[in-house]
Write an enzyme that holds these catalytic residues in place. Structure first.
Site, PDB file in Angstrom:
ATOM      1  N   GLU A  94       0.851  -1.195   0.000  1.00  0.00           N
ATOM      2  CA  GLU A  94       0.000   0.000   0.000  1.00  0.00           C
ATOM      3  C   GLU A  94       0.884   1.241   0.000  1.00  0.00           C
ATOM      4  OE1 GLU A  94      -2.492   1.761  -0.609  1.00  0.00           O
ATOM      5  OE2 GLU A  94      -4.036   1.267   0.888  1.00  0.00           O
ATOM      6  N   ILE A 149      -0.096   4.418   1.474  1.00  0.00           N
ATOM      7  CA  ILE A 149      -0.222   5.184   2.712  1.00  0.00           C
ATOM      8  C   ILE A 149      -1.342   4.623   3.582  1.00  0.00           C
ATOM      9  CG2 ILE A 149      -1.748   6.887   1.611  1.00  0.00           C
ATOM     10  CD1 ILE A 149      -0.391   9.028   3.427  1.00  0.00           C
ATOM     11  N   ILE A 150      -1.081   4.565   4.878  1.00  0.00           N
ATOM     12  CA  ILE A 150      -2.106   4.227   5.864  1.00  0.00           C
ATOM     13  C   ILE A 150      -2.489   5.525   6.553  1.00  0.00           C
ATOM     14  CG2 ILE A 150      -2.666   2.920   7.954  1.00  0.00           C
ATOM     15  CD1 ILE A 150      -2.180   1.113   5.562  1.00  0.00           C
ATOM     16  N   ASP A 151      -3.751   5.913   6.413  1.00  0.00           N
ATOM     17  CA  ASP A 151      -4.250   7.151   7.018  1.00  0.00           C
ATOM     18  C   ASP A 151      -4.997   6.783   8.301  1.00  0.00           C
ATOM     19  OD1 ASP A 151      -5.535   9.570   7.633  1.00  0.00           O
ATOM     20  OD2 ASP A 151      -5.742  10.130   5.544  1.00  0.00           O
ATOM     21  N   GLY A 168      -6.423   3.913   8.762  1.00  0.00           N
ATOM     22  CA  GLY A 168      -6.252   2.469   8.935  1.00  0.00           C
ATOM     23  C   GLY A 168      -7.505   1.675   8.627  1.00  0.00           C
ATOM     24  N   LYS A 169      -8.630   2.367   8.431  1.00  0.00           N
ATOM     25  CA  LYS A 169      -9.896   1.662   8.189  1.00  0.00           C
ATOM     26  C   LYS A 169      -9.867   0.885   6.870  1.00  0.00           C
ATOM     27  CE  LYS A 169     -12.713   5.021  10.733  1.00  0.00           C
ATOM     28  NZ  LYS A 169     -13.754   6.084  10.589  1.00  0.00           N
ATOM     29  N   THR A 170      -9.283   1.495   5.841  1.00  0.00           N
ATOM     30  CA  THR A 170      -9.221   0.827   4.538  1.00  0.00           C
ATOM     31  C   THR A 170      -8.483  -0.493   4.644  1.00  0.00           C
ATOM     32  OG1 THR A 170      -9.242   2.951   3.383  1.00  0.00           O
ATOM     33  CG2 THR A 170      -8.459   1.048   2.140  1.00  0.00           C
ATOM     34  N   PHE A 225      -1.512  16.350   4.074  1.00  0.00           N
ATOM     35  CA  PHE A 225      -1.914  15.661   2.848  1.00  0.00           C
ATOM     36  C   PHE A 225      -0.765  15.741   1.855  1.00  0.00           C
ATOM     37  CE2 PHE A 225      -4.099  14.572  -1.026  1.00  0.00           C
ATOM     38  CZ  PHE A 225      -4.944  13.559  -0.588  1.00  0.00           C
TER      39      PHE A 225
END
EC number: 2.4.2.8
Length: 218
Positions: free
Chosen positions: A134, A136-138, A140-142, A187
């Site tokens: 992946e 980026i982990i923002d 973490g929900k995805t 961002f």
């Protein structure tokens, strides 16, 4: 027992680098605040992550699962380094690749709604050792949603490598197994990370300006 590898931690007050110090496409100069992670640093860190992945998973056939679109540059470069280690090591492993496409962003916010809008039949992952890659982990929900999805197929092993993890109050606390950089809640774009499909053609990871957000807002 396997442990999560350390990451490069970029502090909240990291000033970054002036755009004038790097080659930036003219069409993006007004749309960026600064260069945050130069391309060369990304590549060196990715090379080390490849070594960490091989140390952790190198005894098994690996299926590398790329999360499109933002993950494709990191995915390609990480696999190039893993292939180099394979060529120059007494212990080499076969590797196959697969792709999945998710959508969770609108403008600069993660919506929390995860849409799988591409990818092959995930049942082909059954019994395999899977490395999910992946960008980026923002929150973490995805990734939590994707992991719950792939684990239905009884994987032998699943690990996650993410180039970036964002420090944010919106985080659900998820942490990947392999992390390139831990970054402040800004961002960022470039190196295939996009803002509404723009900036993927930028080599460095940069902080987008308010001008850029307004110009390319959906």
């Amino acid at each position: 027992m396997a442990t999560r590898s350390p990451s490069v931690v970029i502090s909240d007050d990291e000033p970054g680098y002036d755009l004038d110090l790097f080659c930036i496409p003219n069409h993006y100069v007004e749309d960026l605040e600064k260069v945050f992670i130069p391309h060369g640093v990304i590549m060196d860190r990715t090379e080390r992550l490849a070594r960490d992945v091989m140390k952790e998973m190198g005894g098994h056939h690996i299926v590398a699962l790329c999360v499109l679109k933002g993950g494709y540059k990191f995915f390609a470069d990480l696999l190039d380094y893993i292939k180099a280690l394979n060529r120059n090591s007494d212990r080499s492993i076969p590797m196959t690749v697969d792709f999945i496409r998710l959508k969770s962003y609108c403008n600069d916010q993660s919506t929390g709604d995860i849409k799988v809008i591409g990818g092959d039949d995930l049942s082909t992952l059954t019994g395999k050792n899977v490395l999910i890659v992946e960008d980026i982990i923002d929150t973490g929900k995805t990734m939590q949603t994707l992991l719950s999805l792939v684990k239905r197929y009884n994987l032998k092993m699943v690990k996650v490598a993410s180039l970036l993890v964002k420090r944010t109050s919106r985080s659900v606390g998820y942490r990947p197994d392999f992390v390139g950089f831990e970054i402040p809640d800004k961002f960022v774009v470039g190196y295939a990370l996009d803002y509404n499909e723009y900036f993927r053609d930028l080599n460095h990871i940069c902080v987008i300006s308010e001008t850029g957000k307004a110009k390319y807002k959906a």
